[in-house]
Design an enzyme around this catalytic site. Structure first.
Site, PDB file in Angstrom:
ATOM      1  N   HIS A 199       4.003  10.540  -5.446  1.00 40.99           N
ATOM      2  CA  HIS A 199       3.651  10.689  -4.035  1.00 40.99           C
ATOM      3  C   HIS A 199       4.431  11.736  -3.251  1.00 40.99           C
ATOM      4  CE1 HIS A 199       1.115   7.228  -4.506  1.00 40.99           C
ATOM      5  NE2 HIS A 199       2.129   6.516  -4.956  1.00 40.99           N
ATOM      6  N   LYS A 236      -6.771   8.667 -12.013  1.00 37.89           N
ATOM      7  CA  LYS A 236      -6.401   7.761 -10.925  1.00 37.89           C
ATOM      8  C   LYS A 236      -7.405   7.945  -9.792  1.00 37.89           C
ATOM      9  CE  LYS A 236      -2.474   6.227  -8.185  1.00 37.89           C
ATOM     10  NZ  LYS A 236      -1.072   6.457  -7.820  1.00 37.89           N
ATOM     11  N   HIS A 244       6.680   1.959  -3.603  1.00 41.38           N
ATOM     12  CA  HIS A 244       5.224   1.808  -3.672  1.00 41.38           C
ATOM     13  C   HIS A 244       4.614   2.336  -2.380  1.00 41.38           C
ATOM     14  CE1 HIS A 244       1.263   0.031  -4.268  1.00 41.38           C
ATOM     15  NE2 HIS A 244       1.366  -0.529  -3.085  1.00 41.38           N
TER      16      HIS A 244
END
Length: 145
Positions: free
Chosen positions: A37, A64, A137
């Protein structure tokens, strides 16, 4: 009455042995978060950017479905886990300020490479989970805030 250093040293070493694996696991999850990310200085931020970055970061076997890249410093992202974030839902935290992001969405049929992505760029508050002060996350289900 003087105490010998033996028992204290044993307690210290035992504490260290029990703590290190936990810290190593947190660090591994944080590094995975950064790989998936984080991109401080993106080039392009278009469909080609998404296809290139997703492949480069190992997110294309299988393809993904959705992935967001955050374009800021690691310190600013980590700060969401503290002073720059607010409780959201459950164990999630939402950033107090928007971040520049590029969201890559898989389009096409197969989940096998070659993967094709569409890019959408903008600014938004991000929702993350943290462990020991580190982001681990990014909640992809919260995209439009």
């Amino acid at each position: 009455m003087a105490m010998s250093p033996g028992p204290l040293l044993l307690v210290f070493v035992l504490g260290l042995v029990l703590t290190l694996p936990t810290l190593a696991q947190d660090d591994r999850r944080y590094r995975k978060f950064l790989n998936e990310h984080y991109d401080a200085k993106p080039k392009g931020r278009d469909d080609r950017y998404c296809e290139s970055m997703m492949k480069k970061r190992g997110l294309t076997s299988p393809c993904k479905d959705t992935n967001t890249f955050i374009h800021d410093t690691t310190n600013n992202i980590k700060a969401i886990c503290g002073r720059d974030g607010s409780p959201y839902e459950g164990n999630l935290i939402i950033s107090n300020a928007p971040f520049q992001v590029t969201t890559c969405k898989h389009h096409g049929g197969s989940q096998r490479p070659p993967c094709r992505y569409r890019a959408s760029k903008g600014y938004r508050r991000i929702v993350i989970a943290c462990e020991n002060g580190l982001p681990v996350h990014l909640d992809e289900s919260v995209i439009n805030l």
